[in-house]
Write a protein that holds these residues in place. Sequence first.
Motif, PDB file in Angstrom:
ATOM      1  N   LEU A  52       0.587   8.428   6.706  1.00 22.41           N
ATOM      2  CA  LEU A  52       0.462   9.841   6.369  1.00 22.41           C
ATOM      3  C   LEU A  52      -1.014  10.252   6.280  1.00 22.41           C
ATOM      4  O   LEU A  52      -1.430  11.254   6.887  1.00 22.41           O
ATOM      5  N   LEU A  53      -1.809   9.483   5.557  1.00 23.95           N
ATOM      6  CA  LEU A  53      -3.237   9.784   5.442  1.00 23.95           C
ATOM      7  C   LEU A  53      -3.951   9.634   6.785  1.00 23.95           C
ATOM      8  O   LEU A  53      -4.800  10.446   7.150  1.00 23.95           O
ATOM      9  N   ASN A  54      -3.600   8.594   7.510  1.00 21.71           N
ATOM     10  CA  ASN A  54      -4.229   8.341   8.799  1.00 21.71           C
ATOM     11  C   ASN A  54      -3.997   9.510   9.764  1.00 21.71           C
ATOM     12  O   ASN A  54      -4.935   9.999  10.397  1.00 21.71           O
ATOM     13  N   GLU A  55      -2.775   9.974   9.858  1.00 23.53           N
ATOM     14  CA  GLU A  55      -2.470  11.095  10.755  1.00 23.53           C
ATOM     15  C   GLU A  55      -3.176  12.371  10.307  1.00 23.53           C
ATOM     16  O   GLU A  55      -3.665  13.143  11.125  1.00 23.53           O
ATOM     17  N   ARG A  56      -3.224  12.597   9.009  1.00 20.63           N
ATOM     18  CA  ARG A  56      -3.894  13.790   8.484  1.00 20.63           C
ATOM     19  C   ARG A  56      -5.393  13.712   8.751  1.00 20.63           C
ATOM     20  O   ARG A  56      -6.016  14.697   9.120  1.00 20.63           O
ATOM     21  N   LEU A  57      -5.991  12.543   8.595  1.00 22.50           N
ATOM     22  CA  LEU A  57      -7.416  12.376   8.879  1.00 22.50           C
ATOM     23  C   LEU A  57      -7.722  12.619  10.355  1.00 22.50           C
ATOM     24  O   LEU A  57      -8.757  13.182  10.701  1.00 22.50           O
ATOM     25  N   HIS A  58      -6.828  12.209  11.232  1.00 25.16           N
ATOM     26  CA  HIS A  58      -7.027  12.417  12.668  1.00 25.16           C
ATOM     27  C   HIS A  58      -7.030  13.896  13.039  1.00 25.16           C
ATOM     28  O   HIS A  58      -7.586  14.271  14.068  1.00 25.16           O
ATOM     29  N   GLN A  59      -6.443  14.726  12.228  1.00 23.55           N
ATOM     30  CA  GLN A  59      -6.399  16.165  12.499  1.00 23.55           C
ATOM     31  C   GLN A  59      -7.693  16.870  12.109  1.00 23.55           C
ATOM     32  O   GLN A  59      -7.923  18.000  12.515  1.00 23.55           O
ATOM     33  N   SER A  60      -8.535  16.205  11.353  1.00 22.69           N
ATOM     34  CA  SER A  60      -9.785  16.821  10.903  1.00 22.69           C
ATOM     35  C   SER A  60     -10.859  16.667  11.975  1.00 22.69           C
ATOM     36  O   SER A  60     -11.124  15.553  12.438  1.00 22.69           O
ATOM     37  N   PRO A  61     -11.512  17.767  12.356  1.00 25.25           N
ATOM     38  CA  PRO A  61     -12.590  17.659  13.342  1.00 25.25           C
ATOM     39  C   PRO A  61     -13.840  16.967  12.780  1.00 25.25           C
ATOM     40  O   PRO A  61     -14.705  16.544  13.542  1.00 25.25           O
ATOM     41  N   LYS A  62     -13.918  16.817  11.466  1.00 23.04           N
ATOM     42  CA  LYS A  62     -15.070  16.174  10.837  1.00 23.04           C
ATOM     43  C   LYS A  62     -14.933  14.654  10.757  1.00 23.04           C
ATOM     44  O   LYS A  62     -15.871  13.968  10.384  1.00 23.04           O
ATOM     45  N   VAL A  63     -13.759  14.139  11.094  1.00 31.00           N
ATOM     46  CA  VAL A  63     -13.505  12.696  11.028  1.00 31.00           C
ATOM     47  C   VAL A  63     -13.561  12.125  12.438  1.00 31.00           C
ATOM     48  O   VAL A  63     -12.822  12.543  13.324  1.00 31.00           O
ATOM     49  N   TYR A  64     -14.468  11.191  12.647  1.00 30.26           N
ATOM     50  CA  TYR A  64     -14.608  10.538  13.947  1.00 30.26           C
ATOM     51  C   TYR A  64     -13.621   9.395  14.120  1.00 30.26           C
ATOM     52  O   TYR A  64     -13.125   9.147  15.213  1.00 30.26           O
ATOM     53  N   PHE A  65     -13.349   8.674  13.031  1.00 34.87           N
ATOM     54  CA  PHE A  65     -12.509   7.486  13.120  1.00 34.87           C
ATOM     55  C   PHE A  65     -11.752   7.304  11.821  1.00 34.87           C
ATOM     56  O   PHE A  65     -12.316   7.476  10.730  1.00 34.87           O
ATOM     57  N   ALA A  66     -10.492   6.940  11.928  1.00 31.74           N
ATOM     58  CA  ALA A  66      -9.678   6.582  10.762  1.00 31.74           C
ATOM     59  C   ALA A  66      -8.618   5.588  11.220  1.00 31.74           C
ATOM     60  O   ALA A  66      -7.935   5.821  12.220  1.00 31.74           O
ATOM     61  N   ALA A  67      -8.525   4.487  10.507  1.00 28.58           N
ATOM     62  CA  ALA A  67      -7.518   3.468  10.825  1.00 28.58           C
ATOM     63  C   ALA A  67      -7.259   2.643   9.572  1.00 28.58           C
ATOM     64  O   ALA A  67      -8.099   2.578   8.677  1.00 28.58           O
TER      65      ALA A  67
END
Length: 122
Positions: free
Chosen positions: A45-60
């Motif tokens: 849930l957090l990973n998918e939400r982070l991927h939607q942010s244009p300010k986040v380059y990488f999340a895993a």
Amino acid sequence: MNAPDRFELFQLGEGQKKVTWVLDTRVPNTAIFTFEKEDHTLANLLNERLHQSPKVYFAAYIIPHPLESRFEMRVTTDGSIDPRTAIIQAAQEAVRDLEILKQNFTKEMEVKKMAMAGGNKN
């Protein structure tokens, strides 16, 4: 069996923190968060939400061991916000989405109850 007792999967131990984090000194604007007593549900849930942010380059995230209810998430941002702020925003947005889902579900159940009650009168 070597599986832990079920309560150990969700109950924090004495002095144990839910979330800890450290800055990754090898990559700028990167932090590694460790979530205790959580699994793929929150991690994805957090990973998918982070991927939607244009300010986040990488999340895993990774789950280091299948018998431990813990995951580690690495977050890299563009520098306009820090990784901790990105995680907090993602969590707040997820909670807001879940609240909307709850409201819509409750509304639809009420409509169904009224329709069922109306159908029984005929």
